[in-house]
Scaffold this active site. Structure first.
Site, PDB file in Angstrom:
ATOM      1  N   ARG A 108       0.801  -1.231   0.000  1.00  0.00           N
ATOM      2  CA  ARG A 108       0.000   0.000   0.000  1.00  0.00           C
ATOM      3  C   ARG A 108       0.836   1.285   0.000  1.00  0.00           C
ATOM      4  O   ARG A 108       0.295   2.383  -0.144  1.00  0.00           O
ATOM      5  CB  ARG A 108      -0.956  -0.010   1.202  1.00  0.00           C
ATOM      6  CG  ARG A 108      -2.184  -0.863   0.939  1.00  0.00           C
ATOM      7  CD  ARG A 108      -3.104  -0.885   2.136  1.00  0.00           C
ATOM      8  NE  ARG A 108      -2.614  -1.762   3.184  1.00  0.00           N
ATOM      9  CZ  ARG A 108      -3.024  -1.706   4.447  1.00  0.00           C
ATOM     10  NH1 ARG A 108      -3.892  -0.795   4.827  1.00  0.00           N
ATOM     11  NH2 ARG A 108      -2.537  -2.554   5.335  1.00  0.00           N
ATOM     12  N   LYS A 150       9.065  -0.914   2.396  1.00  0.00           N
ATOM     13  CA  LYS A 150       8.332  -0.070   3.356  1.00  0.00           C
ATOM     14  C   LYS A 150       9.208   0.476   4.473  1.00  0.00           C
ATOM     15  O   LYS A 150       9.148   1.661   4.788  1.00  0.00           O
ATOM     16  CB  LYS A 150       7.165  -0.859   3.953  1.00  0.00           C
ATOM     17  CG  LYS A 150       6.473  -0.087   5.058  1.00  0.00           C
ATOM     18  CD  LYS A 150       5.076  -0.540   5.352  1.00  0.00           C
ATOM     19  CE  LYS A 150       4.990  -1.823   6.100  1.00  0.00           C
ATOM     20  NZ  LYS A 150       3.599  -2.102   6.520  1.00  0.00           N
ATOM     21  N   GLN A 192      14.327 -13.813   5.462  1.00  0.00           N
ATOM     22  CA  GLN A 192      13.084 -14.597   5.364  1.00  0.00           C
ATOM     23  C   GLN A 192      12.710 -14.594   3.881  1.00  0.00           C
ATOM     24  O   GLN A 192      12.282 -13.572   3.359  1.00  0.00           O
ATOM     25  CB  GLN A 192      11.968 -13.963   6.203  1.00  0.00           C
ATOM     26  CG  GLN A 192      10.719 -14.827   6.220  1.00  0.00           C
ATOM     27  CD  GLN A 192       9.479 -14.101   6.731  1.00  0.00           C
ATOM     28  OE1 GLN A 192       9.405 -12.876   6.731  1.00  0.00           O
ATOM     29  NE2 GLN A 192       8.491 -14.867   7.166  1.00  0.00           N
ATOM     30  N   ASP A 224       8.118  -1.570  11.100  1.00  0.00           N
ATOM     31  CA  ASP A 224       7.248  -0.496  10.596  1.00  0.00           C
ATOM     32  C   ASP A 224       6.441   0.163  11.721  1.00  0.00           C
ATOM     33  O   ASP A 224       5.431   0.803  11.467  1.00  0.00           O
ATOM     34  CB  ASP A 224       6.317  -1.028   9.492  1.00  0.00           C
ATOM     35  CG  ASP A 224       5.433  -2.176   9.957  1.00  0.00           C
ATOM     36  OD1 ASP A 224       5.539  -2.582  11.133  1.00  0.00           O
ATOM     37  OD2 ASP A 224       4.636  -2.685   9.143  1.00  0.00           O
ATOM     38  N   ASN A 239      -3.455  -6.896  20.558  1.00  0.00           N
ATOM     39  CA  ASN A 239      -2.041  -7.268  20.571  1.00  0.00           C
ATOM     40  C   ASN A 239      -1.272  -6.285  19.700  1.00  0.00           C
ATOM     41  O   ASN A 239      -1.599  -6.093  18.535  1.00  0.00           O
ATOM     42  CB  ASN A 239      -1.914  -8.687  20.005  1.00  0.00           C
ATOM     43  CG  ASN A 239      -0.479  -9.080  19.763  1.00  0.00           C
ATOM     44  OD1 ASN A 239       0.418  -8.642  20.475  1.00  0.00           O
ATOM     45  ND2 ASN A 239      -0.263  -9.918  18.759  1.00  0.00           N
ATOM     46  N   TYR A 279      40.759  25.702  -7.062  1.00  0.00           N
ATOM     47  CA  TYR A 279      40.787  24.512  -7.902  1.00  0.00           C
ATOM     48  C   TYR A 279      41.332  24.875  -9.269  1.00  0.00           C
ATOM     49  O   TYR A 279      40.807  25.768  -9.939  1.00  0.00           O
ATOM     50  CB  TYR A 279      39.349  23.980  -8.009  1.00  0.00           C
ATOM     51  CG  TYR A 279      39.201  22.677  -8.743  1.00  0.00           C
ATOM     52  CD1 TYR A 279      39.970  21.569  -8.377  1.00  0.00           C
ATOM     53  CD2 TYR A 279      38.293  22.545  -9.780  1.00  0.00           C
ATOM     54  CE1 TYR A 279      39.824  20.363  -9.042  1.00  0.00           C
ATOM     55  CE2 TYR A 279      38.138  21.335 -10.449  1.00  0.00           C
ATOM     56  CZ  TYR A 279      38.906  20.252 -10.075  1.00  0.00           C
ATOM     57  OH  TYR A 279      38.761  19.057 -10.733  1.00  0.00           O
ATOM     58  N   SER A 334      37.272  44.571  -2.401  1.00  0.00           N
ATOM     59  CA  SER A 334      36.190  43.896  -3.117  1.00  0.00           C
ATOM     60  C   SER A 334      36.655  43.337  -4.456  1.00  0.00           C
ATOM     61  O   SER A 334      37.615  43.832  -5.048  1.00  0.00           O
ATOM     62  CB  SER A 334      35.063  44.899  -3.379  1.00  0.00           C
ATOM     63  OG  SER A 334      34.528  45.312  -2.138  1.00  0.00           O
ATOM     64  N   ALA A 352      41.097  46.595  -4.249  1.00  0.00           N
ATOM     65  CA  ALA A 352      39.905  46.072  -4.918  1.00  0.00           C
ATOM     66  C   ALA A 352      40.239  45.657  -6.347  1.00  0.00           C
ATOM     67  O   ALA A 352      41.051  46.293  -7.020  1.00  0.00           O
ATOM     68  CB  ALA A 352      38.807  47.133  -4.919  1.00  0.00           C
TER      69      ALA A 352
HETATM   70  C1  UD1 Z   1       0.049  -8.982  13.698  1.00  0.00           C
HETATM   71  C2  UD1 Z   1      -0.418  -9.875  14.826  1.00  0.00           C
HETATM   72  C3  UD1 Z   1      -1.664  -9.278  15.461  1.00  0.00           C
HETATM   73  C4  UD1 Z   1      -1.387  -7.872  15.910  1.00  0.00           C
HETATM   74  C5  UD1 Z   1      -0.842  -7.017  14.766  1.00  0.00           C
HETATM   75  C6  UD1 Z   1      -0.385  -5.680  15.270  1.00  0.00           C
HETATM   76  C7  UD1 Z   1       0.210 -12.120  14.130  1.00  0.00           C
HETATM   77  C8  UD1 Z   1      -0.264 -13.419  13.595  1.00  0.00           C
HETATM   78  N1  UD1 Z   1      -0.716 -11.186  14.302  1.00  0.00           N
HETATM   79  O1  UD1 Z   1      -0.971  -9.013  12.716  1.00  0.00           O
HETATM   80  O2  UD1 Z   1      -2.088 -10.058  16.562  1.00  0.00           O
HETATM   81  O3  UD1 Z   1      -2.575  -7.281  16.413  1.00  0.00           O
HETATM   82  O4  UD1 Z   1       0.296  -7.675  14.186  1.00  0.00           O
HETATM   83  O5  UD1 Z   1       0.007  -4.898  14.202  1.00  0.00           O
HETATM   84  O6  UD1 Z   1       1.380 -11.978  14.424  1.00  0.00           O
HETATM   85  N2  UD1 Z   1       6.165  -9.762   8.685  1.00  0.00           N
HETATM   86  C9  UD1 Z   1       7.302 -10.362   8.184  1.00  0.00           C
HETATM   87  N3  UD1 Z   1       7.197 -11.604   7.632  1.00  0.00           N
HETATM   88  C10 UD1 Z   1       6.038 -12.287   7.559  1.00  0.00           C
HETATM   89  C11 UD1 Z   1       4.872 -11.659   8.060  1.00  0.00           C
HETATM   90  C12 UD1 Z   1       4.971 -10.400   8.622  1.00  0.00           C
HETATM   91  O7  UD1 Z   1       8.382  -9.788   8.234  1.00  0.00           O
HETATM   92  O8  UD1 Z   1       6.040 -13.416   7.057  1.00  0.00           O
HETATM   93  C13 UD1 Z   1       6.263  -8.421   9.286  1.00  0.00           C
HETATM   94  C14 UD1 Z   1       5.449  -7.395   8.530  1.00  0.00           C
HETATM   95  O9  UD1 Z   1       6.237  -6.753   7.522  1.00  0.00           O
HETATM   96  C15 UD1 Z   1       5.072  -6.421   9.629  1.00  0.00           C
HETATM   97  C16 UD1 Z   1       4.926  -7.317  10.858  1.00  0.00           C
HETATM   98  O10 UD1 Z   1       5.688  -8.472  10.577  1.00  0.00           O
HETATM   99  O11 UD1 Z   1       6.078  -5.469   9.892  1.00  0.00           O
HETATM  100  C17 UD1 Z   1       3.493  -7.651  11.160  1.00  0.00           C
HETATM  101  O12 UD1 Z   1       2.956  -8.370  10.090  1.00  0.00           O
HETATM  102  P1  UD1 Z   1       1.461  -8.195   9.622  1.00  0.00           P
HETATM  103  O13 UD1 Z   1       1.208  -9.126   8.513  1.00  0.00           O
HETATM  104  O14 UD1 Z   1       1.148  -6.770   9.433  1.00  0.00           O
HETATM  105  O15 UD1 Z   1       0.673  -8.753  10.900  1.00  0.00           O
HETATM  106  P2  UD1 Z   1      -0.823  -8.485  11.210  1.00  0.00           P
HETATM  107  O16 UD1 Z   1      -1.657  -9.329  10.343  1.00  0.00           O
HETATM  108  O17 UD1 Z   1      -1.090  -7.047  11.201  1.00  0.00           O
END
Ligand code: UD1
Ligand code: CA
Length: 469
Positions: free
Chosen positions: A20, A27, A82, A112, A178, A394, A412, A430
């Site tokens: 997005r 990002k 990853q 982020d 969370n 230079y 000047s 000058a």
């Molecule tokens: C996650 C939590 C959720 C919480 C929310 C808060 C889980 C399953 N859920 O959900 O409970 O309320 O964050 O924002 O953890 N990322 C990776 N690799 C991956 C997946 C994600 O690096 O395979 C990173 C994303 O770039 C991001 C962060 O982890 O920075 C969170 O991932 P995102 O997919 O946004 O999690 P949510 O579904 O929002």
């Protein structure tokens, strides 16, 4: 209570693409107040004393790693890859290898989520201590919790987290969410991650499954944070909103410490800038990381101060631009002055409009008030440098030095063709092009003698009339 001296490491999730953001750039590399998003959680982890920090990278892994390394050249960073985004648990698991042999606690942060304060993370560690279990987490209470994992409690104790997509209507009514930020005992973490299966609505490895596993080992610690701290960034509207909060937070701290900001809404002070009390900062000013501003300094509208120092009582008049420059006490700079890297000004120096300096040391009380370039120059005390003076530093191949003694007067429109020296107390007339050293106390002039032809204009007109023109 005495804090347990548990070793700390951190995993920062930076693998996401950020669809997005509608950008070619990953990002976490989008910046707020001069630094990429992920720099903030990384810095917080280091401030808390993490001895090993693992950014988990995926999307544009190479550029993220390159930029982060450049920002933290001395930090104990180990990057983990990853390859495929299979969920937050899988992301953290990618860091296991990098933290092999580490025993203690692992702080898990999102790359982020830039606004989480050090104090909140310290409270998280304290909550982990106080609960005495294997995990503590940050939660936040939201009026509209849609999309977040909900924190489920029984008798006040956290039992697990359920994701929006897996939640019943009753669970969705829970407003405690969370934040995705945890402190976890390393030994428990790696064992538990190996058990997590993608048996859920999204078919992902959920890090949140850790919470249920941890609650079976002991009480889960929690710290409830303000939603402004836990908010992430998903698009450029959110990016700007987070930047505003950070700007406000930093500016408020400076104002509380005695700095006057004439328009805090348009003042951009990055983290790690020092501003002394009784200093004033005008609208539209940017002060970047590493800058140190003394007491009673006045910075006029539109100035940009990058990694520079400005000592007590100095004035930067509007629209002056400083980059890796050092300004001494009681200087008067600008308006529209440009001080480039290696500029070092002693006390009471005046540099006026359209004066550019680079690698220039200028002594006490010296002045260059108009339209001047001083590059690769060493200038003594009490010199007066006239309008339009230029160091010709230079020759197309090499840069050479111009040296002026104390009390030198440069007329000047003078060019100083380096390498060249002008001795103490010497005068340069000058319009002179100085190509040879000028001994102390002497006068150098290279001007062609003036020719004046009286009546020349009338004579010219008469010639034209005679030609019938
Ligand atoms: C996650 C939590 C959720 C919480 C929310 C808060 C889980 C399953 N859920 O959900 O409970 O309320 O964050 O924002 O953890 N990322 C990776 N690799 C991956 C997946 C994600 O690096 O395979 C990173 C994303 O770039 C991001 C962060 O982890 O920075 C969170 O991932 P995102 O997919 O946004 O999690 P949510 O579904 O929002
Ligand atoms: Ca999210």
């Amino acid at each position: 209570m005495l804090r347990r001296m548990t070793a700390l490491s951190a995993v920062v999730l930076c693998a996401g693409k950020g669809t997005r953001m509608k950008s070619k750039k990953a990002k976490v590399l989008h910046a707020i107040l001069g630094k990429p998003l992920c720099a903030y959680p990384l810095k917080r982890a280091l401030e808390l004393g993490a001895t090993s920090v693992v950014p988990v990278v995926g999307h544009q892994a190479e550029s993220v790693e390159k930029e982060v390394r450049a920002l933290f050249p001395k930090a104990p960073l180990t990057f983990a890859l990853q390859r495929e985004q299979r969920g937050t648990a899988d992301a953290v698991r990618s860091a296991e290898e990098a933290l092999k042999g580490f025993s203690g606690r692992v702080l898990i942060l999102y790359g982020d989520v830039p606004l989480l304060r050090k104090e909140t993370l310290a409270s998280l560690l304290a909550a982990h201590d106080a609960a005495g279990g294997v995990l503590a987490m940050v939660t936040t209470v939201l009026e509209d919790p849609t999309g977040y994992g909900r924190v489920l409690r029984e008798g006040g104790r956290v039992t697990r987290v359920v994701e929006q997509k897996d939640a019943s209507a009753e669970q969705r009514a829970v407003k405690e969410c969370n934040a995705g930020i945890y402190s976890v005992d390393a030994a428990f973490l790696w064992k538990a991650l190996a058990e997590i299966q993608p048996n859920n609505a999204q078919g992902e490895y959920y890090l949140t499954d850790l919470v249920e596993l941890a609650s079976k080992q002991g009480p889960v610690g929690t710290v409830v944070a303000d939603a402004t701290e836990t908010a992430g960034v998903n698009d450029k509207v959110e990016l700007a909103a987070r930047a505003k909060v950070l700007q406000r937070r930093i500016n408020d701290a400076h104002m509380r410490a005695g700095v006057t900001l004439h328009d805090p809404d348009t003042t951009f002070i990055e983290e790690d800038v020092v501003v002394g009390p009784d200093s004033e900062v005008g609208p539209g000013v940017s002060l970047t990381s590493g800058s140190v501003i003394g007491e009673g300094v006045v910075i006029g509208p539109g100035c940009v101060v990058s990694a520079s120092s400005v000592a007590d009582g100095s004035v930067l008049k509007p629209y002056s631009v400083l980059e890796e420059a050092r300004v001494g006490v009681r200087n008067v700079i600008g308006p529209f002055a440009r001080l480039r890297p290696g500029t070092e000004l002693a006390e009471d120096v005046h540099l006026g409009n359209f004066v550019e300096t680079k690698k220039a040391q200028i002594g006490k009380g010296s002045k260059a008030n108009h339209l001047t370039y001083l590059g690769d120059a060493r200038i003594g005390a009490g010199c007066n440098i006239g309008a339009g003076t230029i160091t010709c530093n230079y020759d197309g191949v090499n840069k050479s030095l111009t040296e002026l003694g104390d009390g030198v007067f440069i007329g000047s429109d003078t060019q100083l063709v380096a390498p060249v020296q002008v001795g103490d107390g010497a005068y340069v007339g000058a319009g002179t092009t100085v190509t040879k050293n000028v001994p102390p106390g002497s006068l150098a002039v290279s001007r062609a003698p003036q020719v004046t032809k009286e009546g020349w204009v009338a004579a010219k007109k008469a010639r034209r009339a005679a030609k019938g023109g």
